[in-house]
Motif scaffolding. Structure first.
Motif, PDB file in Angstrom:
ATOM      1  N   GLN A 185       0.824  -1.195   0.000  1.00 39.81           N
ATOM      2  CA  GLN A 185       0.000   0.000   0.000  1.00 39.81           C
ATOM      3  C   GLN A 185       0.859   1.247   0.000  1.00 39.81           C
ATOM      4  OE1 GLN A 185      -1.996  -1.266   3.605  1.00 39.81           O
ATOM      5  NE2 GLN A 185      -3.953  -1.281   2.536  1.00 39.81           N
ATOM      6  N   PRO A 186       0.291   2.359  -0.463  1.00 41.68           N
ATOM      7  CA  PRO A 186       1.046   3.618  -0.389  1.00 41.68           C
ATOM      8  C   PRO A 186       1.293   4.011   1.061  1.00 41.68           C
ATOM      9  CG  PRO A 186      -0.865   3.811  -1.837  1.00 41.68           C
ATOM     10  CD  PRO A 186      -0.999   2.528  -1.110  1.00 41.68           C
ATOM     11  N   VAL A 187       2.303   4.812   1.291  1.00 40.89           N
ATOM     12  CA  VAL A 187       2.624   5.310   2.629  1.00 40.89           C
ATOM     13  C   VAL A 187       2.585   6.830   2.609  1.00 40.89           C
ATOM     14  CG1 VAL A 187       4.329   5.392   4.471  1.00 40.89           C
ATOM     15  CG2 VAL A 187       4.040   3.293   3.138  1.00 40.89           C
ATOM     16  N   GLU A 188       1.689   7.395   3.418  1.00 39.14           N
ATOM     17  CA  GLU A 188       1.559   8.844   3.490  1.00 39.14           C
ATOM     18  C   GLU A 188       2.383   9.399   4.650  1.00 39.14           C
ATOM     19  OE1 GLU A 188      -2.508   7.085   2.322  1.00 39.14           O
ATOM     20  OE2 GLU A 188      -0.954   6.712   3.811  1.00 39.14           O
ATOM     21  N   SER A 189       2.841  10.630   4.495  1.00 39.45           N
ATOM     22  CA  SER A 189       3.578  11.311   5.560  1.00 39.45           C
ATOM     23  C   SER A 189       3.426  12.817   5.374  1.00 39.45           C
ATOM     24  CB  SER A 189       5.058  10.922   5.530  1.00 39.45           C
ATOM     25  OG  SER A 189       5.645  11.305   4.301  1.00 39.45           O
ATOM     26  N   GLY A 190       3.852  13.557   6.390  1.00 38.54           N
ATOM     27  CA  GLY A 190       3.845  15.005   6.305  1.00 38.54           C
ATOM     28  C   GLY A 190       2.745  15.705   7.072  1.00 38.54           C
ATOM     29  N   GLY A 191       1.848  14.936   7.663  1.00 31.85           N
ATOM     30  CA  GLY A 191       0.783  15.559   8.440  1.00 31.85           C
ATOM     31  C   GLY A 191       1.304  16.158   9.731  1.00 31.85           C
ATOM     32  N   GLY A 192       0.416  16.853  10.440  1.00 36.82           N
ATOM     33  CA  GLY A 192       0.793  17.458  11.707  1.00 36.82           C
ATOM     34  C   GLY A 192      -0.224  18.471  12.159  1.00 36.82           C
ATOM     35  N   LEU A 193       0.181  19.231  13.164  1.00 37.08           N
ATOM     36  CA  LEU A 193      -0.666  20.284  13.737  1.00 37.08           C
ATOM     37  C   LEU A 193      -0.170  21.636  13.226  1.00 37.08           C
ATOM     38  CD1 LEU A 193      -2.796  21.332  15.766  1.00 37.08           C
ATOM     39  CD2 LEU A 193      -0.997  21.249  17.516  1.00 37.08           C
ATOM     40  N   VAL A 194      -1.078  22.434  12.700  1.00 39.73           N
ATOM     41  CA  VAL A 194      -0.710  23.732  12.158  1.00 39.73           C
ATOM     42  C   VAL A 194      -1.813  24.731  12.467  1.00 39.73           C
ATOM     43  CG1 VAL A 194      -1.731  23.238   9.892  1.00 39.73           C
ATOM     44  CG2 VAL A 194       0.126  24.896  10.072  1.00 39.73           C
ATOM     45  N   GLN A 195      -1.459  25.991  12.589  1.00 39.75           N
ATOM     46  CA  GLN A 195      -2.462  27.027  12.828  1.00 39.75           C
ATOM     47  C   GLN A 195      -3.164  27.387  11.531  1.00 39.75           C
ATOM     48  OE1 GLN A 195      -0.341  30.276  14.760  1.00 39.75           O
ATOM     49  NE2 GLN A 195      -1.008  29.552  16.762  1.00 39.75           N
ATOM     50  N   ALA A 196      -4.356  27.894  11.667  1.00 43.26           N
ATOM     51  CA  ALA A 196      -5.104  28.358  10.493  1.00 43.26           C
ATOM     52  C   ALA A 196      -4.264  29.366   9.717  1.00 43.26           C
ATOM     53  CB  ALA A 196      -6.422  28.971  10.928  1.00 43.26           C
ATOM     54  N   GLY A 197      -4.283  29.217   8.393  1.00 42.24           N
ATOM     55  CA  GLY A 197      -3.472  30.064   7.534  1.00 42.24           C
ATOM     56  C   GLY A 197      -2.108  29.490   7.208  1.00 42.24           C
ATOM     57  N   GLY A 198      -1.748  28.420   7.893  1.00 42.61           N
ATOM     58  CA  GLY A 198      -0.449  27.809   7.682  1.00 42.61           C
ATOM     59  C   GLY A 198      -0.434  26.843   6.504  1.00 42.61           C
ATOM     60  N   SER A 199       0.694  26.159   6.345  1.00 42.65           N
ATOM     61  CA  SER A 199       0.893  25.255   5.207  1.00 42.65           C
ATOM     62  C   SER A 199       1.482  23.934   5.663  1.00 42.65           C
ATOM     63  CB  SER A 199       1.842  25.893   4.178  1.00 42.65           C
ATOM     64  OG  SER A 199       1.328  27.090   3.653  1.00 42.65           O
ATOM     65  N   SER A 214     -13.347   4.456  -7.520  1.00 50.68           N
ATOM     66  CA  SER A 214     -12.374   4.248  -8.588  1.00 50.68           C
ATOM     67  C   SER A 214     -10.995   3.882  -8.050  1.00 50.68           C
ATOM     68  CB  SER A 214     -12.247   5.519  -9.443  1.00 50.68           C
ATOM     69  OG  SER A 214     -13.474   5.844 -10.063  1.00 50.68           O
ATOM     70  N   TYR A 215     -10.826   3.965  -6.738  1.00 47.96           N
ATOM     71  CA  TYR A 215      -9.511   3.815  -6.126  1.00 47.96           C
ATOM     72  C   TYR A 215      -9.425   2.540  -5.288  1.00 47.96           C
ATOM     73  CZ  TYR A 215      -8.943   8.673  -7.505  1.00 47.96           C
ATOM     74  OH  TYR A 215      -8.866   9.829  -8.243  1.00 47.96           O
ATOM     75  N   ASP A 216      -8.204   2.029  -5.182  1.00 41.96           N
ATOM     76  CA  ASP A 216      -7.957   0.838  -4.379  1.00 41.96           C
ATOM     77  C   ASP A 216      -6.564   0.909  -3.785  1.00 41.96           C
ATOM     78  OD1 ASP A 216      -8.825  -2.659  -5.026  1.00 41.96           O
ATOM     79  OD2 ASP A 216      -8.393  -1.562  -3.181  1.00 41.96           O
ATOM     80  N   TYR A 217      -6.293  -0.004  -2.835  1.00 44.57           N
ATOM     81  CA  TYR A 217      -4.997  -0.041  -2.146  1.00 44.57           C
ATOM     82  C   TYR A 217      -4.741   1.280  -1.421  1.00 44.57           C
ATOM     83  CZ  TYR A 217      -4.226  -4.169  -4.984  1.00 44.57           C
ATOM     84  OH  TYR A 217      -4.343  -5.388  -5.580  1.00 44.57           O
ATOM     85  N   TRP A 218      -5.640   1.584  -0.493  1.00 43.81           N
ATOM     86  CA  TRP A 218      -5.530   2.811   0.282  1.00 43.81           C
ATOM     87  C   TRP A 218      -4.386   2.706   1.289  1.00 43.81           C
ATOM     88  CZ3 TRP A 218      -8.545   6.907  -0.933  1.00 43.81           C
ATOM     89  CH2 TRP A 218      -9.681   6.653  -1.700  1.00 43.81           C
ATOM     90  N   GLY A 219      -3.697   3.838   1.503  1.00 43.11           N
ATOM     91  CA  GLY A 219      -2.703   3.897   2.551  1.00 43.11           C
ATOM     92  C   GLY A 219      -3.370   4.082   3.909  1.00 43.11           C
ATOM     93  N   GLN A 220      -2.579   4.091   4.973  1.00 42.65           N
ATOM     94  CA  GLN A 220      -3.109   4.251   6.329  1.00 42.65           C
ATOM     95  C   GLN A 220      -3.508   5.681   6.633  1.00 42.65           C
ATOM     96  OE1 GLN A 220      -3.737   1.750   8.688  1.00 42.65           O
ATOM     97  NE2 GLN A 220      -3.482   0.555   6.814  1.00 42.65           N
ATOM     98  N   GLY A 221      -2.912   6.609   5.915  1.00 43.46           N
ATOM     99  CA  GLY A 221      -3.272   8.010   6.097  1.00 43.46           C
ATOM    100  C   GLY A 221      -2.338   8.756   7.030  1.00 43.46           C
ATOM    101  N   THR A 222      -2.430  10.071   6.970  1.00 41.67           N
ATOM    102  CA  THR A 222      -1.661  10.950   7.851  1.00 41.67           C
ATOM    103  C   THR A 222      -2.602  12.022   8.389  1.00 41.67           C
ATOM    104  OG1 THR A 222       0.328  12.335   8.012  1.00 41.67           O
ATOM    105  CG2 THR A 222      -0.883  12.443   5.942  1.00 41.67           C
TER     106      THR A 222
END
Length: 124
Positions: free
Chosen positions: A3-17, A110-118
């Motif tokens: 499966q795909p592996v997602e990364s890069g999530g986190g906690l951010v303030q409104a207006g952030g990136s 339409s999609y398959d093989y979902w990653g676990q998510g971030t």
């Protein structure tokens, strides 16, 4: 199939990136159109963005158009989701998957093989 592996999530303030990454290797993913979806607590999984196999065509949900950008690096087998001007309502678990069934880029069917998510959390 891996499966795909997602990364890069986190906690951010409104207006952030944030920039999310989806690492997907193997014959099933190589050159396949890819999509990002998100699911907030108590809600259905919803479409966010999608990209064609070559990267030349992109699709966006109305709620993120102009703020999010999907891209891909086929040499590295990575799909990115650049998220700017984040809002509290963007808070969700973000998942990626290859589009292996049909041609509707907006439909999760339409999609398959979902990653676990971030997890992405945007504070007000």
């Amino acid at each position: 199939q891996v499966q795909p592996v997602e990364s890069g999530g986190g906690l951010v303030q409104a207006g952030g990136s944030l920039r999310l990454s989806c690492a997907a290797s193997g014959r099933t993913f190589s050159g396949s159109p890819m999509g990002w979806f998100r699911q907030a607590p108590g809600k259905e999984r919803e479409f966010v963005a999608a990209i064609s196999g070559s990267g030349g065509i992109t699709y966006y949900a109305n709620s993120v158009r102009g703020r999010f950008t999907i891209s891909r690096d086929n040499a590295k087998n990575i799909v990115y989701l650049q998220m700017n001007s984040l809002k509290p309502e963007d808070t969700a678990v973000y998942c990626c998957a290859p589009r292996l069934r049909g041609t509707d880029s907006y439909s999760r069917a339409s999609y398959d093989y979902w990653g676990q998510g971030t997890q992405v959390t945007v504070s007000s």
